[in-house]
Design a protein around this motif. Structure first.
Motif: not given
Length: 693
Positions: A558-572
């Motif tokens: 739960a703490y790390l479920h969105d850790i993959g968003k590190i690789g998603i551009p902030l513009s998106i």
């Protein structure tokens, strides 16, 4: 007796083993081979019966269609309507129809006819008023389209009604295919001339058909075509009674490999069954040997246990012979030795039980109960000094083993008392007023005569106190108080280890929270999202009575479920408008990216599937794997509800957060499609307890 080389060092053991194998294993293997042969034969017979029945059924279906076609032609003779509507409704299975007069001229009623040969016209003219004739015009090439079929009926005294039959309908091979699965069809006339076929008749098959007897109506043959083995069954259909037509032979063919697929599966399973049988026989033989040699083996084990100073397990032999008498004598000797070592063994158990746990409360409970029993005291108190305030003590008091947990108290000691306690090296025994009396009074321990105080020291610092209280003066055996000191040291070490583990766990949770905040901080719109999702997910898991290990894995995920968003551009991530398909595809990569980031962490192996699947949907329309139902791990199903709820109630750059009532309704409306219904029910209870409704 251990299964191995030592089992067969006994001559009796070897003799029993060989006898058992010869009397049991060999007959079983022979029976297995016979069974395999019988199963193979029966499967082949069953396939033959099925194929024969299918050939007959298909032949009868063709005969029934001929009767229907004859009825349609008779209807045509009775009706004077020549319209297309009548033709489509009542003559759907004829390609063409016409009248042949006495001069051999054909009047077309509908469809197109070829020019009829003289032989055809001669046979058509010979048809009687009572019978209906069938004429087949064969193709020269058997692989070409099916032979044309004509039905001929006397129209009146001067005319003959001729209809060209739709052969796909007649043979049952068109869009209304009624052939059994994986079956080929061939129709021949009485001269073995092919009328329609989905496979070529080899010379070998033609010879076999020619040699077959004429007495049996249904026949079964086997043949090989281009390295493939086939079964062929055919049924001869006699039409002479109703139709002025030759015999038709209905041939059905299927591959032996497909027809005997069950036998192929059986060939795979059967060796495993034989192997299992062998293992069972071997196991039974070994069990029998063990049972025969158990008296001697039990006595041998008893001597080994005595050598290891283990006197708690007597030798049990019920053989009703000299072995039993020897075992009884051995047990008397072992009991005498046990009395001498009982104290040492009991103390060793206390040490092991305390040191085997890293849970502080469990260590305290175990220590209190073991000390209470071993020293036979009236009360046991274990007091721990606070980490940041060493003059404050948290005490645990046990005065009755029937109580589920000890009483707890808190008290403070003066600086003078702490200094006096720190000077005690081993133990302190008192029966008068003084420091220990003051400690006992503050700890709530009522003693009349005698109290033993054991300080708990780490790095020359007082970390706690253990007290043993007695109602009257106690006489201790040799080294008993020295062992009490050793037990106290072991308890101190065990508690120190548990404190260290708990501190590491707190550090681990803090690290996860820091990582979660780092991920959430990438976008101003997701601040605190992971922590809120974790709180809600853990509440749902608690209502589900999850095991502690599963809850720990869920907390990390739960703490790390969105850790993959590190690789998603902030513009998106912060785009105020609707995402394009390409941008949404990039967003959908974040569960896989998160799983890849966590992959090197071996301790998170059971956490990765939850992170990877938290965007899967219960109906299988989610991403990235389109998993459905219970194929999605339970942690991911819980996380999906918590994640979506917090996402919709929170503000985003492209919309304001929803009202909580609307968000809850959205969750319940998608129960069974997006979300697991069981998780949704627990979610509703969880948000009520958290005050989120």
């Amino acid at each position: 007796m251990r299964i191995g080389r030592s089992l067969f060092q006994s001559k009796v053991g070897r003799r029993i083993f060989i006898l058992f194998v010869m009397c049991a294993l060999i007959p079983i293997l022979c029976l297995s081979v016979i069974s395999y042969i019988q199963v193979s034969v029966q499967l082949k017979k069953q396939n033959a019966r099925d194929l024969q029945d299918a050939a007959k059924v298909h032949g009868m279906a063709i005969y029934e269609r001929l009767l229907y076609l004859e009825r349609d032609m008779q209807l045509r003779l009775l009706k004077s309507d020549h319209s297309d509507a009548f033709t489509k409704k009542f003559l759907p299975h004829f390609n063409a129809m016409g009248l042949i007069d006495s001069a051999g001229q054909t009047e077309r009623l509908f469809g197109q006819f070829p020019a009829f040969s003289d032989a055809f016209l001669k046979k058509a003219a010979s048809v009687s008023q009572e019978n209906t004739a069938l004429i087949f015009e064969n193709n020269d090439n058997e692989k070409a389209a099916p032979a044309k079929a004509y039905m001929i009926m006397k129209a009146d005294n001067t005319g003959i009604l001729v209809g060209e039959i739709d052969t796909l309908y007649l043979w049952g091979i068109g869009h209304q295919n009624i052939l059994p699965p994986m079956t080929d069809l061939c129709i021949t006339d009485q001269y073995r001339k092919v009328l329609v076929s989905s496979f070529p008749l080899t010379e070998e098959l033609r010879r076999d058909l020619a040699r077959d007897t004429e007495n049996d109506q249904v026949r079964l043959l086997e043949y090989n075509d281009q390295g493939e083995n086939y079964f062929v069954s055919y049924w001869s259909m006699f039409l002479k009674s109703n139709f002025d037509a030759p015999v038709l032979n209905v041939l059905l063919r299927n591959r032996q490999k497909e027809a005997l697929s069950a036998l192929a599966q059986f060939k795979i399973i059967f060796p495993l069954v034989i192997l299992l049988t062998v293992w069972i026989v071997l196991l039974l033989s070994i069990v029998h040997i063990r049972k025969s040699l158990v008296p001697l083996e039990e006595i041998k084990k008893g001597t080994q246990r005595v050598a290891r100073q283990d006197f708690n397990t007597p030798v049990e032999v019920t053989s009703d012979d000299e072995f039993e008498e020897v075992a009884q004598s051995f047990n008397i000797m072992a009991e005498q030795l046990k009395r001498q070592f009982e104290d040492l063994n009991t103390r060793s158990k206390i040490d092991r039980e305390i040191l085997s746990s890293l849970n502080t409360q469990q260590i305290i409970n175990t220590a209190l109960k073991r000390l209470f029993l071993f020293f036979e005291c009236h009360s046991v108190t274990l007091c721990l000094a606070a980490e940041k305030k060493p003059e404050t003590f948290h005490g645990f008091i046990l005065t009755d083993l029937k109580r589920r947990k000890p009483d707890e108290i808190f008290f403070d000691l003066s600086k003078t008392d702490l200094e006096e306690l720190a000077k005690i090296e081993e133990h302190y025994i008192v029966s008068d007023q003084g420091l220990v009396r003051r400690i006992a009074a503050k700890a709530g321990v009522a003693i009349d005569e005698y109290l033993v105080v054991l300080p708990m020291m780490i790095d020359e610092k007082l970390k706690g106190i253990i007290t043993l209280g007695y109602e009257q003066e106690k006489s201790f055996l040799n080294n008993e108080l020295k062992h009490a000191r050793q037990i106290t040291n072991q308890i101190t070490v065990a508690l120190s280890n548990s404190f260290l583990v708990e501190e590491m766990e707190r550090l681990n949770v803090g690290t996860l929270e820091a990582l979660a905040r780092t991920v959430d901080a990438k976008s101003a719109w997701t601040a605190g999202h992971s922590e809120r999702v974790t709180t809600l997910a853990m509440k749902i898991a608690g209502a589900m009575n999850m095991e502690q290990q599963e809850m720990d894995n869920l907390r990390r995920a739960a703490y790390l479920h969105d850790i993959g968003k590190i690789g998603i551009p902030l513009s998106i991530l912060d785009k105020p408008g609707r995402l394009t398909d390409e941008e949404y595809d990039i967003i959908k990569d974040h569960p896989s990216i998160g799983a890849k980031i966590l992959e090197p962490i071996h301790a998170y192996a059971e956490t990765i599937p939850i992170v990877h699947q938290h965007h899967e949907k219960f109906d299988g329309t989610g991403y990235p794997g389109r998993l459905a139902g219970e194929d999605i791990c339970i942690g991911a199903r819980i996380l999906a509800v918590a994640d979506v709820y917090d996402a919709v109630v929170s503000d985003r750059p492209y919309r304001n957060g929803w009202l909580k009532e609307k968000s809850i309704k959205m969750i319940t409306d998608n129960s069974g499609t997006h979300f697991d219904p069981k998780v949704v029910d627990l979610f509703l209870a969880a948000i009520s307890d958290l005050g989120l409704t």
